[in-house]
Design a protein around this motif. Structure first.
Motif, PDB file in Angstrom:
ATOM      1  N   UNK A  58       0.953  -1.278  -0.032  1.00 26.45           N
ATOM      2  CA  UNK A  58       0.092   0.037   0.069  1.00 26.45           C
ATOM      3  C   UNK A  58       0.979   1.212   0.127  1.00 26.45           C
ATOM      4  N   UNK A  59       1.961   1.157   0.723  1.00 27.75           N
ATOM      5  CA  UNK A  59       3.022   2.459   0.711  1.00 27.75           C
ATOM      6  C   UNK A  59       3.440   2.692  -0.612  1.00 27.75           C
ATOM      7  N   UNK A  60       3.616   1.726  -1.400  1.00 24.39           N
ATOM      8  CA  UNK A  60       4.318   1.817  -2.938  1.00 24.39           C
ATOM      9  C   UNK A  60       3.251   2.317  -3.808  1.00 24.39           C
ATOM     10  N   UNK A  61       1.887   1.473  -3.567  1.00 22.26           N
ATOM     11  CA  UNK A  61       0.711   1.812  -4.816  1.00 22.26           C
ATOM     12  C   UNK A  61      -0.192   2.488  -4.268  1.00 22.26           C
ATOM     13  N   UNK A  62      -0.343   3.380  -3.184  1.00 20.44           N
ATOM     14  CA  UNK A  62      -1.520   3.974  -2.455  1.00 20.44           C
ATOM     15  C   UNK A  62      -2.234   4.877  -3.534  1.00 20.44           C
ATOM     16  N   UNK A  63      -1.494   5.381  -4.743  1.00 19.93           N
ATOM     17  CA  UNK A  63      -2.143   6.440  -5.419  1.00 19.93           C
ATOM     18  C   UNK A  63      -2.839   5.569  -6.844  1.00 19.93           C
TER      19      UNK A  63
END
Length: 126
Positions: A58-63
């Motif tokens: 989630x930290x990497x692909x949150x957007x």
């Protein structure tokens, strides 16, 4: 009881800067943003590690994705089960495209490694 206490302690040390949302909210936004649903239970094999890897993802692909953590014993799971079937061998990650059409399953072997999850999720979007 020991397993529950250990699980609780481990979850306390997982980074909290993730933004998982409820299934109904992600479902309503799926026309615009793909949805990643981690289906798990507290008693499932390797659930603590997979939850940690999902949150790291989630930290990497949150957007790029809406992230949903779906514990099958939660109220949120009832809404999910009205639309989809929960498969055996949890935990796993389900990926959905626009109009909430299922398109990919990430099994628990891949879900236990955030780099594997990220690779599959990037390939799914692009």
């Amino acid at each position: 009881m020991k397993k529950f206490i250990i699980t609780l302690l481990l979850l306390m040390f997982i980074p909290q800067s993730y933004a998982a949302i409820k299934f109904d909210e992600a479902y309503s936004q799926n026309g615009n943003t793909p949805m990643a649903v981690l289906v798990y239970s507290d008693w499932a094999t390797n659930n603590v590690n997979i939850l940690k890897q999902f949150r790291n993802t989630q930290l990497t692909l949150k957007d790029t994705y809406n992230f949903v953590e779906l514990n099958i014993s939660s109220k949120d799971a009832q809404s999910y089960m009205e639309k989809y079937t929960i498969l055996p061998k949890i935990p796993y990650i389900m990926l959905y495209r626009g109009n909430c059409k299922f398109a990919r399953l990430i099994d628990r072997d891949c879900a236990s490694n955030s780099s594997c999850i990220i690779t599959k999720m990037k390939a799914f979007v692009y």
